[in-house]
Design a protein around this motif. Structure first.
Motif, PDB file in Angstrom:
ATOM      1  N   PHE A 154       0.849  -1.180   0.000  1.00 31.05           N
ATOM      2  CA  PHE A 154       0.000   0.000   0.000  1.00 31.05           C
ATOM      3  C   PHE A 154       0.887   1.232   0.000  1.00 31.05           C
ATOM      4  O   PHE A 154       1.818   1.332   0.811  1.00 31.05           O
ATOM      5  N   GLY A 155       0.589   2.170  -0.908  1.00 32.85           N
ATOM      6  CA  GLY A 155       1.367   3.395  -0.865  1.00 32.85           C
ATOM      7  C   GLY A 155       1.364   4.182  -2.146  1.00 32.85           C
ATOM      8  O   GLY A 155       0.487   4.031  -3.006  1.00 32.85           O
ATOM      9  N   LEU A 156       2.391   5.013  -2.267  1.00 35.98           N
ATOM     10  CA  LEU A 156       2.541   5.958  -3.367  1.00 35.98           C
ATOM     11  C   LEU A 156       3.560   5.413  -4.366  1.00 35.98           C
ATOM     12  O   LEU A 156       4.728   5.215  -4.031  1.00 35.98           O
ATOM     13  N   ILE A 157       3.119   5.173  -5.584  1.00 38.66           N
ATOM     14  CA  ILE A 157       4.015   4.663  -6.620  1.00 38.66           C
ATOM     15  C   ILE A 157       5.004   5.743  -7.059  1.00 38.66           C
ATOM     16  O   ILE A 157       6.158   5.459  -7.369  1.00 38.66           O
ATOM     17  N   ASP A 158       4.554   6.992  -7.054  1.00 39.47           N
ATOM     18  CA  ASP A 158       5.354   8.094  -7.566  1.00 39.47           C
ATOM     19  C   ASP A 158       6.279   8.682  -6.504  1.00 39.47           C
ATOM     20  O   ASP A 158       6.374   8.179  -5.392  1.00 39.47           O
ATOM     21  N   GLY A 159       6.891   9.825  -6.846  1.00 39.70           N
ATOM     22  CA  GLY A 159       7.911  10.396  -5.978  1.00 39.70           C
ATOM     23  C   GLY A 159       7.439  11.336  -4.901  1.00 39.70           C
ATOM     24  O   GLY A 159       8.104  11.494  -3.880  1.00 39.70           O
ATOM     25  N   ALA A 160       6.292  11.998  -5.105  1.00 38.25           N
ATOM     26  CA  ALA A 160       5.796  12.953  -4.117  1.00 38.25           C
ATOM     27  C   ALA A 160       4.301  13.143  -4.325  1.00 38.25           C
ATOM     28  O   ALA A 160       3.780  12.904  -5.410  1.00 38.25           O
ATOM     29  N   ASN A 161       3.631  13.593  -3.285  1.00 39.28           N
ATOM     30  CA  ASN A 161       2.191  13.820  -3.371  1.00 39.28           C
ATOM     31  C   ASN A 161       1.736  14.528  -2.106  1.00 39.28           C
ATOM     32  O   ASN A 161       2.469  14.602  -1.114  1.00 39.28           O
ATOM     33  N   HIS A 224       9.467  14.603   3.122  1.00 40.35           N
ATOM     34  CA  HIS A 224       9.570  15.166   1.774  1.00 40.35           C
ATOM     35  C   HIS A 224       8.479  16.218   1.551  1.00 40.35           C
ATOM     36  O   HIS A 224       7.381  16.086   2.081  1.00 40.35           O
ATOM     37  N   TRP A 225       8.798  17.253   0.761  1.00 35.52           N
ATOM     38  CA  TRP A 225       7.739  18.210   0.405  1.00 35.52           C
ATOM     39  C   TRP A 225       6.599  17.494  -0.299  1.00 35.52           C
ATOM     40  O   TRP A 225       6.827  16.448  -0.905  1.00 35.52           O
ATOM     41  N   PRO A 226       5.378  18.021  -0.254  1.00 36.76           N
ATOM     42  CA  PRO A 226       4.940  19.264   0.367  1.00 36.76           C
ATOM     43  C   PRO A 226       4.903  19.143   1.896  1.00 36.76           C
ATOM     44  O   PRO A 226       4.666  18.067   2.440  1.00 36.76           O
ATOM     45  N   LEU A 227       5.125  20.266   2.559  1.00 42.82           N
ATOM     46  CA  LEU A 227       5.095  20.283   4.015  1.00 42.82           C
ATOM     47  C   LEU A 227       3.639  20.188   4.480  1.00 42.82           C
ATOM     48  O   LEU A 227       2.879  21.156   4.400  1.00 42.82           O
ATOM     49  N   HIS A 228       3.258  19.001   4.929  1.00 38.25           N
ATOM     50  CA  HIS A 228       1.885  18.742   5.364  1.00 38.25           C
ATOM     51  C   HIS A 228       1.923  18.017   6.698  1.00 38.25           C
ATOM     52  O   HIS A 228       2.575  16.972   6.826  1.00 38.25           O
ATOM     53  N   ALA A 229       1.222  18.543   7.673  1.00 37.94           N
ATOM     54  CA  ALA A 229       1.166  17.886   8.980  1.00 37.94           C
ATOM     55  C   ALA A 229      -0.201  18.105   9.610  1.00 37.94           C
ATOM     56  O   ALA A 229      -0.989  18.957   9.167  1.00 37.94           O
ATOM     57  N   LEU A 230      -0.462  17.358  10.653  1.00 34.69           N
ATOM     58  CA  LEU A 230      -1.730  17.453  11.368  1.00 34.69           C
ATOM     59  C   LEU A 230      -1.681  18.613  12.370  1.00 34.69           C
ATOM     60  O   LEU A 230      -0.636  18.852  12.997  1.00 34.69           O
ATOM     61  N   PRO A 231      -2.794  19.327  12.530  1.00 36.62           N
ATOM     62  CA  PRO A 231      -2.801  20.534  13.377  1.00 36.62           C
ATOM     63  C   PRO A 231      -2.284  20.297  14.791  1.00 36.62           C
ATOM     64  O   PRO A 231      -1.540  21.122  15.331  1.00 36.62           O
ATOM     65  N   GLN A 232      -2.654  19.172  15.403  1.00 39.04           N
ATOM     66  CA  GLN A 232      -2.232  18.910  16.783  1.00 39.04           C
ATOM     67  C   GLN A 232      -0.721  18.708  16.894  1.00 39.04           C
ATOM     68  O   GLN A 232      -0.119  18.994  17.940  1.00 39.04           O
TER      69      GLN A 232
END
Length: 538
Positions: A154-161, A224-232
């Motif tokens: 399970f996961g991301l085939i490509d390099g970033a998302n 890895h970019w994009p910089l995405h995180a959970l608010p808490q």
């Protein structure tokens, strides 16, 4: 000695004997192997290597297991993954560059059939094989994980998302988040770091035979970019970086020296020339950078939480004592930014938003990467220590003795380490194909705190950037200047004192060693490839 004391002493000895017997029985079994790969994480980004980010699970593994300070990757996503999973140098496996399709065999952009993956090899030894996370080793379905030895993926085939949804970031591109070989529709509460761990646990619980050992490759997208995180998670770090990059680098550097990660005689590399003095920034610029770094730290924090979640589940299943964990990063911190060439207009617009905005799509650039790679200079893509040095942690109380180790080792060593743990031989042929011999060396002697001969030399090449490490000597050059520089890493790990002019005979000796390796491995001078260079795919 009275009767009570005798009984207590006898019971104590019996308990120690029972524990020893239990450990011997565990050691006779083939252990589960969990290989964890972070993405674009710098040398100093976890607590046990200098960071202020909260990574208690990895820090405990480092304290109770093996921490290696001179471990190397291949300086970029695809090449490292190809080398790590096959035990070959990336050119030998067919991924000398990125996932660009080229006619040259060493640069075809996906794993060739003259290589065998750790999953394929361990499967022959009776292991269940699982993978979650970023693949990045071929977008065509015939090159997906389930076609290269993994029972479940399970996961991301490509390099970033995006970490929150399936969100293409280049024009006319369709990114693939898949479960095995079917596209996966992300639910509204999707966050990739959590999902990778949840599916890993699901595979372990539901997709193996009773008592079957397993190999899990958990290749996190983070940080890895994009910089995405959970608010808490972001909230824990807001304001923590307002002291600026110079202060943060110095603090990490001092912590590294205290922990023995680097020599007490080492110096901190200068601030990257692309960066201004922190005090010259406006208040808004400082706050924007603090926001990016808070999100970046939150991504690593959440990854550590998930490693803890997996570890707790294995304990609940009675598997923790018979599991070996290995953790590392695929390259150094990345200075890449989101620009208006190669990215869709929507993504470029989103790159201007605050990183803490869920709709953003941004990176931390030179500013963050220079902190991440403390104490080194340079970044992902180049072959200086800032591009290739990774924190490496191995943990497994019944297999690994606690220690801090400074010997040079490389991702090609992971294959042989896994095979020796599993009692499986490296194959000469696989499915009718002759397999290229690996020059990797098992790390088990280090795990057991025994003498390890190691490598006479380690080699690096990516898009014309080259290096060789031979014991304490490092030969390195940057494309397109192609001028060899020489450093003594024992005295100068940050590579600031170029000794090439002082020791021309050493340069000549090591240059021949590098050229012999490059010829044997299939390296093509990048100026030849660059003439018909397709667009890079991260």
């Amino acid at each position: 000695m009275n009767k009570t004391v005798k009984i207590i002493s006898f019971l104590t000895l019996l308990n120690i004997s029972s524990q020893s017997f239990a450990q011997q029985q565990i050691a006779k079994k083939h252990p589960n192997i969990v290989l964890i790969l972070a993405d674009d994480m710098g040398f100093s980004d976890i607590g046990s290597f200098g960071s202020e980010t909260q990574t208690p699970v990895l820090d405990e593994m480092a304290a109770k297991g093996l921490k290696m300070t001179n471990f190397y990757n291949a300086s970029r996503c695809c090449p490292t993954r190809a080398s790590l999973i096959t035990g070959l140098f990336q050119h030998q496996a067919g991924v000398g560059d990125m996932m660009n399709t080229r006619p040259e065999p060493a640069y075809q952009g996906y794993l060739n059939r003259q290589s065998v993956t750790i999953a394929e090899a361990l499967k022959e030894g009776g292991y269940a094989t699982f993978m979650t996370g970023k693949w990045h080793l071929g977008q065509a379905k015939e090159n997906w994980p389930t076609r290269r030895g993994f029972d479940q993926y399970f996961g991301l085939i490509d390099g970033a998302n995006s970490y929150f949804e399936n969100r293409p970031y280049r024009p006319n591109q369709k990114l693939s988040i898949v479960l095995n070989e079917e596209e996966y529709k992300t639910p509204s509460d999707y966050y990739s770091t959590n999902a990778y761990t949840d599916f890993a646990i699901k595979f372990i619980e539901e997709k193996r035979k009773p008592n079957q050992p397993f190999f899990l490759f958990m290749a996190y997208q983070a940080p890895h970019w994009p910089l995405h995180a959970l608010p808490q998670d972001i909230a824990k770090y807001k304001g923590e970086f307002m002291q600026g990059w110079d202060v943060l680098r110095q603090q990490r550097f001092e912590k590294q020296k205290q922990m023995g990660v680097i020599s007490k005689n080492e110096k901190l590399s200068p601030r990257d020339p692309n960066l201004p003095d922190w005090n010259s920034l406006t208040q808004k610029q400082k706050e924007d950078w603090d926001d990016k770094m808070a999100v970046y730290a939150a991504m690593i924090d959440r990854m550590d939480q998930n490693i803890g979640k997996l570890k707790a589940k294995l304990k609940e299943l009675g598997e923790e004592e018979n599991t070996v964990f290995m953790f590392l990063s695929d390259n150094g911190g990345s200075n890449e930014t989101i620009n208006n060439t190669g990215f869709s207009p929507q993504i470029f617009k989103a790159s201007k938003m605050l990183a803490s905005n869920k709709s953003s799509f941004t990176a931390y650039g030179f500013e963050g990467a220079n902190v991440s790679n403390t104490p080194f200079r340079s970044f992902k893509h180049w072959e200086y220590e800032g591009g290739t040095a990774t924190p490496f942690i191995a943990y497994g109380p019944n297999y690994i003795k606690p220690q801090l180790n400074h010997q040079p080792a490389h991702i090609i060593d992971v294959m042989n380490t896994c095979l020796e743990l599993a009692g499986v031989n490296y194959p000469k042929t696989y499915k009718g194909n002759e397999i290229i011999a690996t020059t990797g060396k098992s790390l088990l002697p280090i795990f057991q705190k025994k003498k390890w001969k190691g490598h006479e030399a380690l080699f690096f090449e990516h898009e014309g950037n080259r290096a060789l490490r031979a014991r304490d000597w490092k030969l390195v050059s940057e494309y397109p200047s192609n001028n060899w520089e020489l450093y003594n890493l024992k005295k100068d790990r940050i590579e600031m004192n170029n000794l090439a002019t002082k020791y021309p005979d050493k340069v000549k000796e090591l240059t021949k060693l590098y050229n012999d390796w490059a010829t044997k491995t299939g390296v093509i001078p990048f100026e030849e490839l660059d003439k018909k260079r397709p667009q890079d795919k991260f």
